[in-house]
Write an enzyme that holds these catalytic residues in place. Structure first.
Site, mmCIF file in Angstrom:
data_model
loop_
_atom_site.group_PDB
_atom_site.id
_atom_site.type_symbol
_atom_site.label_atom_id
_atom_site.label_comp_id
_atom_site.label_asym_id
_atom_site.label_seq_id
_atom_site.Cartn_x
_atom_site.Cartn_y
_atom_site.Cartn_z
ATOM 1 N N LYS A 148 0.849 -1.196 0.000
ATOM 2 C CA LYS A 148 0.000 0.000 0.000
ATOM 3 C C LYS A 148 0.879 1.239 0.000
ATOM 4 O O LYS A 148 1.798 1.350 0.824
ATOM 5 C CB LYS A 148 -0.880 0.023 1.253
ATOM 6 C CG LYS A 148 -1.818 -1.158 1.367
ATOM 7 C CD LYS A 148 -3.102 -0.897 0.630
ATOM 8 C CE LYS A 148 -4.082 -2.034 0.841
ATOM 9 N NZ LYS A 148 -5.287 -1.868 0.016
ATOM 10 N N LYS A 254 -13.326 -7.481 -6.659
ATOM 11 C CA LYS A 254 -13.556 -8.029 -5.325
ATOM 12 C C LYS A 254 -14.956 -8.633 -5.335
ATOM 13 O O LYS A 254 -15.942 -7.950 -5.035
ATOM 14 C CB LYS A 254 -13.467 -6.916 -4.278
ATOM 15 C CG LYS A 254 -12.091 -6.263 -4.168
ATOM 16 C CD LYS A 254 -12.155 -5.140 -3.145
ATOM 17 C CE LYS A 254 -10.807 -4.804 -2.569
ATOM 18 N NZ LYS A 254 -9.982 -4.005 -3.454
#
Ligand SMILES: [Mg+2]
Length: 335
Positions: A148, A254
């Site tokens: 990230k 997702k």
């Protein structure tokens, strides 16, 4: 007289909520995420078959909240019929996924497909902690890592990136995920650096916020490092809209928050897209659905690159029995 055999049509419906504290909080550009909440669904029919499903909402990606999902489950009848074709509003995508999964699991023979560990990318901690965290994951067999970015000043993070790339063995691939948190200037800094790393960066995920379609398209044209959309395409309708507007980069999908997995599969058969199936920290029930879906999608579009699943998330979750492949045992844990 007209007899209806209610007994044969009846499916019992139960649900239990869960809350799992992450081993350490997950830092993203959306903020700090401390625990994963969700709901396990259970259907049982008179033949003794069971079908488990999972609702794993992610409100900051635009899904329902945990309490909205619980409210939906509470208003469901505790006995359903086989032919029940109840509709779930698109405002409840996590419930849509969960109920569809429970019905599918009720009627299929469960076989738990598992891919080799190199087909799962592993999530590194944000920031400097990534510099050492990759090594045990590499030893386990992971070859794709995700980091990230956008959680510290760009100059600091670019220096960490250089160190990380020096340490990572050749053959490792790195995915960067900005969670939509960069401005255009900073995105250029990142992509410029990534291009100079000679394809060791598999892609950079959502460098700009979801409403910046033109900016994202410009970046995709200008740099060699591929760009993946994630926050831009959280719902199936958004994914389709980006496809029809011409996005031919990567799509992070997702499934647990996208809505109907069946409709996703249908869309991908007609319009093969370059996609990465990704986890939102599901239990073993949701996780298995993702693996099955990824295998089905790969079978239907063989021309696309086979990308590692965004699923190396187990090491972030506690040892609470909810990763147990014995779903009845998993269910019993939630008593
Ligand atoms: Mg992402």
């Amino acid at each position: 007289m007209h007899h209806i055999n209610h007994q044969s049509a009846a499916i019992a419906f139960e649900f239990r909520a869960y809350r799992r504290l992450f081993r350490r909080p997950i830092k993203t550009n959306h903020g700090i995420w401390k625990y994963r909440e969700g709901i396990i669904l259970k259907l049982s029919d008179h033949q003794g078959r069971t079908g488990f499903g999972e609702v794993a909402p992610l409100p900051w990606f635009g899904t329902e909240t945990q309490s909205q999902a619980i409210a939906f489950c509470q208003q469901m009848p505790t006995r359903l019929s086989v032919g029940d074709n109840f509709s779930i509003l698109p405002t409840l995508p996590a419930c849509q996924f969960g109920f569809e999964l429970a019905y599918r699991n009720l009627t299929r023979d469960i076989h738990c497909a598992e891919l080799d560990i190199r087909h799962y990318s592993a999530l590194l901690p944000a920031g400097e902690a990534a510099l050492n965290a990759w090594s045990p994951l590499w030893a386990m067999g992971h070859r794709t890592f995700k980091w990230k970015i956008g959680v510290a000043p760009v100059a600091v993070e670019l220096a960490w990136l250089s160190q990380l790339m020096e340490r990572l063995p050749l053959g490792a691939q790195l995915r960067l995920d900005a969670n939509g948190g960069l401005c255009e200037i900073v995105a250029h800094h990142w992509l410029d650096r990534c291009d100079r790393l000679g394809r060791r960066i598999e892609f950079i995920e959502q460098p700009l916020p979801p409403n910046c379609f033109d900016g994202l398209t410009k970046l995709a044209r200008r740099y060699q490092t591929p760009i993946a959309l994630d926050e831009s395409v959280t719902a199936l309708d958004q994914l389709k809209a980006h496809y029809y507007r011409g996005w031919r980069g990567i799509y992070v999908v997702k499934p647990a928050i996208l809505g109907s997995a069946d409709r996703l599969r249908q869309f991908c058969e007609d319009c093969p897209i370059d996609l990465v199936v990704s986890s939102v920290f599901e239990t073993d029930i949701g996780r298995q659905a993702l693996i099955d879906l990824a295998i089905a999608l790969q079978a239907s579009s063989s021309e696309n690159p086979r990308r590692a699943l965004g699923m190396g998330t187990q090491q972030w979750l506690p040892n609470d029995g909810l990763d147990d492949p014995d779903w009845e045992a998993l269910w019993q844990r939630l008593r």
